[in-house]
Scaffold this motif. Sequence first.
Motif, PDB file in Angstrom:
ATOM      1  N   HIS A 417     -53.562  40.967 -82.095  1.00  0.00           N
ATOM      2  CA  HIS A 417     -54.531  40.318 -82.950  1.00  0.00           C
ATOM      3  C   HIS A 417     -55.764  41.190 -83.149  1.00  0.00           C
ATOM      4  CE1 HIS A 417     -56.731  37.064 -84.837  1.00  0.00           C
ATOM      5  NE2 HIS A 417     -57.759  37.499 -84.163  1.00  0.00           N
ATOM      6  N   PRO A 418     -56.201  41.418 -84.356  1.00  0.00           N
ATOM      7  CA  PRO A 418     -55.724  40.872 -85.636  1.00  0.00           C
ATOM      8  C   PRO A 418     -54.888  41.854 -86.446  1.00  0.00           C
ATOM      9  CG  PRO A 418     -57.892  41.791 -85.936  1.00  0.00           C
ATOM     10  CD  PRO A 418     -57.495  42.112 -84.523  1.00  0.00           C
ATOM     11  N   TYR A 419     -54.541  43.011 -85.825  1.00  0.00           N
ATOM     12  CA  TYR A 419     -53.917  44.064 -86.624  1.00  0.00           C
ATOM     13  C   TYR A 419     -52.425  44.239 -86.360  1.00  0.00           C
ATOM     14  CZ  TYR A 419     -58.614  45.727 -87.850  1.00  0.00           C
ATOM     15  OH  TYR A 419     -59.888  45.830 -88.324  1.00  0.00           O
ATOM     16  N   ILE A 420     -51.716  44.555 -87.436  1.00  0.00           N
ATOM     17  CA  ILE A 420     -50.334  45.009 -87.319  1.00  0.00           C
ATOM     18  C   ILE A 420     -50.363  46.529 -87.455  1.00  0.00           C
ATOM     19  CG2 ILE A 420     -48.117  45.111 -88.553  1.00  0.00           C
ATOM     20  CD1 ILE A 420     -48.546  42.136 -89.172  1.00  0.00           C
ATOM     21  N   TYR A 421     -49.711  47.197 -86.495  1.00  0.00           N
ATOM     22  CA  TYR A 421     -49.648  48.667 -86.519  1.00  0.00           C
ATOM     23  C   TYR A 421     -48.232  49.061 -86.893  1.00  0.00           C
ATOM     24  CZ  TYR A 421     -53.993  48.164 -83.892  1.00  0.00           C
ATOM     25  OH  TYR A 421     -55.248  47.806 -83.497  1.00  0.00           O
ATOM     26  N   LEU A 422     -48.079  49.758 -88.005  1.00  0.00           N
ATOM     27  CA  LEU A 422     -46.755  50.196 -88.437  1.00  0.00           C
ATOM     28  C   LEU A 422     -46.355  51.457 -87.685  1.00  0.00           C
ATOM     29  CD1 LEU A 422     -47.059  49.696 -92.303  1.00  0.00           C
ATOM     30  CD2 LEU A 422     -46.055  48.133 -90.622  1.00  0.00           C
ATOM     31  N   ASN A 423     -45.072  51.684 -87.642  1.00  0.00           N
ATOM     32  CA  ASN A 423     -44.563  52.871 -86.969  1.00  0.00           C
ATOM     33  C   ASN A 423     -44.782  54.087 -87.880  1.00  0.00           C
ATOM     34  OD1 ASN A 423     -43.078  54.830 -85.645  1.00  0.00           O
ATOM     35  ND2 ASN A 423     -41.510  53.373 -84.981  1.00  0.00           N
ATOM     36  N   GLN A 424     -45.973  54.668 -87.811  1.00  0.00           N
ATOM     37  CA  GLN A 424     -46.359  55.753 -88.728  1.00  0.00           C
ATOM     38  C   GLN A 424     -45.494  56.992 -88.552  1.00  0.00           C
ATOM     39  OE1 GLN A 424     -50.595  56.442 -88.401  1.00  0.00           O
ATOM     40  NE2 GLN A 424     -51.096  54.536 -89.451  1.00  0.00           N
ATOM     41  N   LYS A 425     -45.076  57.233 -87.314  1.00  0.00           N
ATOM     42  CA  LYS A 425     -44.247  58.415 -87.041  1.00  0.00           C
ATOM     43  C   LYS A 425     -42.928  58.307 -87.815  1.00  0.00           C
ATOM     44  CE  LYS A 425     -42.766  60.880 -83.055  1.00  0.00           C
ATOM     45  NZ  LYS A 425     -42.162  60.533 -81.779  1.00  0.00           N
ATOM     46  N   LEU A 426     -42.350  57.136 -87.715  1.00  0.00           N
ATOM     47  CA  LEU A 426     -41.084  56.867 -88.395  1.00  0.00           C
ATOM     48  C   LEU A 426     -41.261  56.988 -89.913  1.00  0.00           C
ATOM     49  CD1 LEU A 426     -38.277  55.820 -87.341  1.00  0.00           C
ATOM     50  CD2 LEU A 426     -39.030  53.555 -88.057  1.00  0.00           C
ATOM     51  N   LYS A 431     -40.361  60.500 -94.613  1.00  0.00           N
ATOM     52  CA  LYS A 431     -41.102  60.900 -95.826  1.00  0.00           C
ATOM     53  C   LYS A 431     -41.317  59.715 -96.770  1.00  0.00           C
ATOM     54  CE  LYS A 431     -40.006  65.819 -95.912  1.00  0.00           C
ATOM     55  NZ  LYS A 431     -39.244  65.971 -94.656  1.00  0.00           N
ATOM     56  N   LEU A 432     -41.640  58.590 -96.172  1.00  0.00           N
ATOM     57  CA  LEU A 432     -41.886  57.389 -96.972  1.00  0.00           C
ATOM     58  C   LEU A 432     -43.372  57.281 -97.296  1.00  0.00           C
ATOM     59  CD1 LEU A 432     -39.607  55.001 -94.914  1.00  0.00           C
ATOM     60  CD2 LEU A 432     -39.141  55.831 -97.228  1.00  0.00           C
ATOM     61  N   ASN A 433     -43.682  56.465 -98.259  1.00  0.00           N
ATOM     62  CA  ASN A 433     -45.073  56.294 -98.683  1.00  0.00           C
ATOM     63  C   ASN A 433     -45.735  55.180 -97.868  1.00  0.00           C
ATOM     64  OD1 ASN A 433     -47.383  55.298-100.035  1.00  0.00           O
ATOM     65  ND2 ASN A 433     -46.696  56.299-101.925  1.00  0.00           N
ATOM     66  N   GLN A 434     -46.639  55.587 -96.969  1.00  0.00           N
ATOM     67  CA  GLN A 434     -47.294  54.635 -96.065  1.00  0.00           C
ATOM     68  C   GLN A 434     -47.965  53.483 -96.840  1.00  0.00           C
ATOM     69  OE1 GLN A 434     -48.126  54.827 -92.484  1.00  0.00           O
ATOM     70  NE2 GLN A 434     -49.613  53.165 -92.547  1.00  0.00           N
TER      71      GLN A 434
END
Length: 568
Positions: A417-426, A431-434
């Motif tokens: 809470h309150p943030y969702i942390y995405l798997n930035q490494k993945l 090579k996806l657009n964050q």
Amino acid sequence: MKYSSILKAFSLLFISLLATSCFSEKTHKQPKLVLQITVDALRGDLPNRFNKVLGEGGFRYLMNQGLHYSNAHYQHANTETIVGHASLATGTIPAAHGMVGNVWFDREQGRLVYNIEDPEYHLLSANSDVDQKTEIDHTQKTAKSDGRSPNNILTSTLSDEMAMHFAGRSKIFAVSIKDRGAVSMAGHAGKAFWFSKANGEFVTSNYYYKKYPNWVTQWNADKPASVYAGKSWTLLHSAEKYMFADADNREYETDIAGFGRTFPHEYGKVDDKYYTTKLTLSPAGDDLTLNFAKTLIDSENLGLDDVPDYLAISFSSTDYVGHVFGASSLESEDNIARLDRTLADLFSFIDNKIGLDNTLIVLSADHGQPEAPGYLHELGINKAHYFDVDALDKTPAITALKKKFGIAKGLIEAYFHPYIYLNQKLIHEKKLNQAAIEKAVAEELMKFKGVAYAVSSTALRTASLPDTVMIRSILSNFHAKRSGDIYLVYEPDVFINDFDGLTVTSSHGSPWRYDTFVPVMFAGAGLSAAKNTRFITPYDIAPTIAAYLGVKTPSGAIGNPLREVLNK
Ligand SMILES: [Zn+2]
């Protein structure tokens, strides 16, 4: 009149206006002590609401003989303990002071971190251990180290400014049951003490001391926490005095083993696993804090010379009692009654030692408090409910998103809470657009029942989002290095109640008014009594005290000095 003489006349007028507006403020004598009291989770309406169980000399002294601002609200979205305390200490928002939550995900370390943990230091205590007996204060478990310091607080505090202005001659201390309630207020230059549930002692870290002052060793050796053994928390007054006399036993209250849902609440034996925890879930926690603070005032000779000293006391019981029993419970009502006696005791002690006329007192809270869903249901407000976040990453919507972006493993690295942390490494590896993924996840989350807003951090940084109160509060909470990728806001009266497996009755942390609403009361130092309903923010407190003392404002402060305090 010639142009130059008009100019001269105007500049003279300007100078005299400046003189009246700025320099008339310092007509008062310098206080010997600044006493900053923070009551954890004291929603702004609670002292008046429970007025019938209050006595003289506590809240009534503040409300009737001091300046009471009854319309003060935080402007940041994440109304949690460290966020509010740091805001009170620094006079600014988390975007500047950096304390965005009790816990955040540190990308460099790849793990959740506790706000004031600092591996450079360690707990200064002979017989305490890291694994504190903490079941309610789940957030501390996140910390890898028992070291605590203010190094994560990025801007200066009022106490720091006092240290700088008075060339280190101000004595600066902060005391609380919670480490974060003390460390934040002591700032970088002061000394902090907090309660260890592991051994029932007040402790500190080697950021502050190499060795305990003798008076602390003596206080701990006397074992004041052990006097509650075999005793219980009982009502202060006869039952009929209470608004919630008939509402003691409610099934939505948390039933802690041995402590129960109804009075009397037994503390049990000293060696019970949860003995010290139970002390903190009751007015005993505030009693101990007062006891320690009084010894500190005496032993450190606070307020005795002409250089203003600073003492912050953060009383934590109101918060714990609220989490376990709800804001509208017999326990909360009695806790306020007993807190009121604690305050009266503190004020009379200070009056005897230092004189209330020589003491500038301010009382506020780090955040407000919601109502428990069960209580709201009793009143027919049925929309209130708990939100299950555990299964977020496995929901069909998120699974479909993972499929769309070709991600098999967890897309959500962490949710705290309150943030969702995405798997930035993945995301980077693929090579996806964050930004596109953040947007897609936020849009999916918005469809969940109980979610009011899901705002992507990339959007906060780059897009022209609508200038609404909600967006501004999320932006106020945004720090590029600490905030997560998506900020999740639940609808009013929708809460997470599951903290690492422990179910609590209610939890604050929203941008809604019940959580942002806190009292602001100034008293002592010859201030005249007044009630004020104009809108102010708790960020105004530190700049007000700074202006009162004639010291510069903390480095990130955004609040404004309150004119009623300065122009007494
Ligand atoms: Zn809390």
